[in-house]
Design a protein around this motif. Structure first.
Motif, mmCIF file in Angstrom:
data_model
loop_
_atom_site.group_PDB
_atom_site.id
_atom_site.type_symbol
_atom_site.label_atom_id
_atom_site.label_comp_id
_atom_site.label_asym_id
_atom_site.label_seq_id
_atom_site.Cartn_x
_atom_site.Cartn_y
_atom_site.Cartn_z
ATOM 1 N N ALA A 1 42.401 40.709 36.140
ATOM 2 C CA ALA A 1 44.180 39.417 36.386
ATOM 3 C C ALA A 1 43.863 39.098 34.788
ATOM 4 C CB ALA A 1 43.532 38.806 36.966
ATOM 5 N N ARG A 2 43.169 38.679 34.008
ATOM 6 C CA ARG A 2 42.928 37.911 32.875
ATOM 7 C C ARG A 2 43.485 38.331 31.764
ATOM 8 N NH1 ARG A 2 41.475 32.998 31.889
ATOM 9 N NH2 ARG A 2 40.960 32.692 28.948
ATOM 10 N N LEU B 1 49.216 45.939 42.636
ATOM 11 C CA LEU B 1 49.708 44.673 43.551
ATOM 12 C C LEU B 1 49.420 43.046 41.787
ATOM 13 C CD1 LEU B 1 48.446 43.177 46.662
ATOM 14 C CD2 LEU B 1 51.018 44.214 46.228
ATOM 15 N N LEU B 2 49.316 44.176 41.341
ATOM 16 C CA LEU B 2 49.319 42.707 40.101
ATOM 17 C C LEU B 2 50.057 42.948 39.131
ATOM 18 C CD1 LEU B 2 45.158 42.471 40.022
ATOM 19 C CD2 LEU B 2 46.683 41.333 41.072
ATOM 20 N N THR B 3 51.312 42.372 39.413
ATOM 21 C CA THR B 3 52.866 42.867 38.673
ATOM 22 C C THR B 3 53.370 41.695 37.872
ATOM 23 O OG1 THR B 3 53.878 42.279 40.649
ATOM 24 C CG2 THR B 3 53.453 44.569 39.910
ATOM 25 N N PRO B 4 54.214 41.882 36.873
ATOM 26 C CA PRO B 4 54.780 40.675 35.735
ATOM 27 C C PRO B 4 54.805 38.932 36.313
ATOM 28 C CG PRO B 4 55.401 42.977 35.087
ATOM 29 C CD PRO B 4 54.564 43.389 36.149
ATOM 30 N N GLU B 5 55.693 39.514 38.235
ATOM 31 C CA GLU B 5 56.056 38.380 38.536
ATOM 32 C C GLU B 5 55.051 37.608 39.452
ATOM 33 O OE1 GLU B 5 58.734 41.431 38.530
ATOM 34 O OE2 GLU B 5 56.548 41.314 39.763
ATOM 35 N N VAL B 6 53.139 38.333 39.472
ATOM 36 C CA VAL B 6 52.144 37.494 39.770
ATOM 37 C C VAL B 6 51.471 36.924 38.737
ATOM 38 C CG1 VAL B 6 49.647 37.522 40.599
ATOM 39 C CG2 VAL B 6 51.155 39.424 40.960
ATOM 40 N N LYS B 7 51.864 35.398 39.408
ATOM 41 C CA LYS B 7 50.893 33.893 38.501
ATOM 42 C C LYS B 7 49.819 33.379 39.289
ATOM 43 C CE LYS B 7 54.928 34.462 36.412
ATOM 44 N NZ LYS B 7 55.173 34.894 35.525
ATOM 45 N N VAL C 1 34.331 40.223 41.521
ATOM 46 C CA VAL C 1 35.275 39.261 41.176
ATOM 47 C C VAL C 1 35.233 39.851 39.162
ATOM 48 C CG1 VAL C 1 35.057 37.383 43.312
ATOM 49 C CG2 VAL C 1 33.480 37.145 41.573
ATOM 50 N N ARG C 2 34.565 39.911 39.227
ATOM 51 C CA ARG C 2 34.170 39.973 37.398
ATOM 52 C C ARG C 2 35.032 41.279 36.684
ATOM 53 N NH1 ARG C 2 29.346 40.559 33.851
ATOM 54 N NH2 ARG C 2 30.399 40.748 31.217
ATOM 55 N N GLU C 3 35.051 42.042 37.739
ATOM 56 C CA GLU C 3 36.083 43.176 36.815
ATOM 57 C C GLU C 3 37.517 42.519 37.808
ATOM 58 O OE1 GLU C 3 36.751 46.996 39.204
ATOM 59 O OE2 GLU C 3 35.059 46.367 39.822
ATOM 60 N N ILE C 4 37.370 41.730 39.019
ATOM 61 C CA ILE C 4 39.057 41.441 39.704
ATOM 62 C C ILE C 4 39.536 41.095 38.439
ATOM 63 C CG2 ILE C 4 40.020 40.812 40.821
ATOM 64 C CD1 ILE C 4 37.875 41.786 43.071
ATOM 65 N N CYS C 5 38.970 39.457 38.131
ATOM 66 C CA CYS C 5 39.206 38.457 36.608
ATOM 67 C C CYS C 5 39.691 38.858 35.558
ATOM 68 C CB CYS C 5 37.829 37.347 36.890
ATOM 69 S SG CYS C 5 38.313 36.523 38.469
ATOM 70 N N LYS C 6 38.998 40.013 35.343
ATOM 71 C CA LYS C 6 39.286 40.425 34.022
ATOM 72 C C LYS C 6 40.379 41.363 33.916
ATOM 73 C CE LYS C 6 36.611 44.171 30.551
ATOM 74 N NZ LYS C 6 36.158 44.497 30.094
#
Length: 416
Positions: A200-201, A170-176, A193-198
């Motif tokens: 996303a960042r 889901l984390l495509t370029p449109e995701v802000k 959350v650590r893995e997910i936030c990494k």
């Protein structure tokens, strides 16, 4: 189980019976029965030191903060800012990155209106998860309505774990923006959350983590999580109601406009324009809940003295025992068996409405939560109108779980 359990091999034992004695309310009776309080995910009980800290403030130090040079004003300000420092240390962040507010709902709305609303536009995407509390859904819907952004949902599996492959897809370029709970208030799922936030960042996605159900029950090291925003609620972590905090990266706090205007959040006001205060005070308009935050500071001291590692181990032992006992109750269905979960068990008994079950359990002295738990989309996913929820804290006992199971069996027979 012993009342003095060891959290980890080689660790000093904790006298949990003594710890329980620190909480005055737990000694009362309800409907002539000893209270069995299993609703800590809703609000945590308060140790005497927190109650005394609030009482002491009103009796001996009551004054407003940051607005008086007299002794009482200085004492109030020192205690209030001291609570910020304690909370920052507890979360492993800097005090000047921590906005004190009424709780997670306010904190997330602050991000929504001060960060998201000025930045998002049509075509942008906000990702939330299926397990979110309404406080981490509705603010983003309001932002989407006003900006033209859209919301996409990260789904979970039948065990209550996030589908991480689907989330990453889901984390495509449109995701802000990505908003997710550290710990689910319904399923107890502990999200990585650590893995997910990494992830996303790396994609330039801003992350908001709802830490309401994490901070009371485990070590929370925000610096290691790597999120952009982290929100907590004080009343779930043995503090007074109307307290909480938003942590944000300093660069966000510097760039965000104020959410509310008034006293304290300014340096200079004239009709030609206003100069705002430095963060975090820029976001703290008006007189705060001074006594509440002094109480929260006392709660942080208390939790730290017990040790969050000890607290987590104790609650995991209670969860394991409760789950084993509940699995033996005829017709009982547990919702959420994630690989890693906090001490929360949502359940139903076949043929019994959740509110009827909770009402009858209350007559036996057992306090649980029933309803949709501010998580309507999650109830829809499981195809049920509501559930019951038993949530455990370190001040609960194994004997209370036995009493809960006995009450469940009695109520189940009544409803059969």
């Amino acid at each position: 189980m012993s009342s003095a359990d060891t959290a980890t091999p080689g660790a000093s034992p904790v006298d949990w019976a003594r710890i329980r004695g620190d909480f005055p309310l737990l000694s009362r009776q309800v409907h002539g029965k000893p209270l069995v309080y299993l609703d800590s995910a809703n609000t945590g009980q308060k140790p005497a030191v927190v109650i005394e800290a609030v009482d002491d403030f009103f009796r001996n130090h009551n004054a407003n903060v940051s607005r008086a040079v007299h002794a009482l004003g200085a004492e109030a300000t020192e205690a209030y800012e001291g609570a910020r420092t304690k909370l920052a240390r507890f979360l492993n962040v800097r005090p000047n990155e921590l906005v004190l507010c009424s709780g997670t709902t306010f904190a997330i709305n602050l991000v929504a209106y001060s960060w998201a609303l000025p930045r998002l536009k049509a075509g942008d995407v906000i990702v939330v998860t299926r397990m979110e509390h309404h406080a981490n859904i509705v603010p983003w819907q309001l932002v989407a309505e006003r900006t033209g952004a859209t919301i996409k949902v990260a789904e979970l599996d039948d065990n209550g774990d996030l589908d991480l492959d689907a989330l990453h897809a889901l984390l495509t370029p449109e995701v802000k923006l990505l908003a997710l709970a550290h710990v689910s208030n319904v399923l107890g799922t502990v999200n990585p959350v650590r893995e997910i936030c990494k992830a996303a960042r790396k994609r330039g996605i801003t992350t908001v983590v709802d830490g309401s159900q994490a901070a009371p029950h485990r070590v929370v090291d925000i610096a290691s999580i790597g999120c952009d925003f982290y929100a907590i609620t004080g009343h779930k972590m043995a503090g007074p109601t109307g307290t909480g905090a938003l942590w944000a990266r300093r660069e966000h706090l510097e760039s965000m406009p104020p959410f509310l205007g008034g006293g304290e959040m300014i340096k200079e006001v004239c009709f030609e324009g206003t100069v705002y205060n430095d963060p975090p005070h820029k976001f703290e308009a008006g007189t705060p809940n001074i006594a509440g935050f002094i109480g929260l500071g006392a709660a942080v001291d208390y939790l730290s003295a017990v040790g969050m590692d000890h607290i987590e181990a104790r609650e995991q032992a209670l969860l394991a025992y409760a789950t084993e006992r509940m699995d033996q109750v005829q017709g009982l269905r547990i919702f959420g068996r994630a690989r890693e979960k906090a001490a929360v068990v949502s359940f139903l008994i076949e043929g019994a409405h959740s509110h009827d079950l909770a009402t009858l359990l209350d007559l036996e002295g057992v306090a649980i939560r029933s309803g949709q738990h501010c998580a309507h989309p999650l109830m829809q996913y499981f195809g049920v109108p509501a559930t019951c929820r038993a949530s455990f804290a370190f001040y609960n006992t194994f004997e209370e779980i036995d009493a809960f199971i006995a009450a469940l069996d009695k109520v189940r027979r009544l409803l059969a």
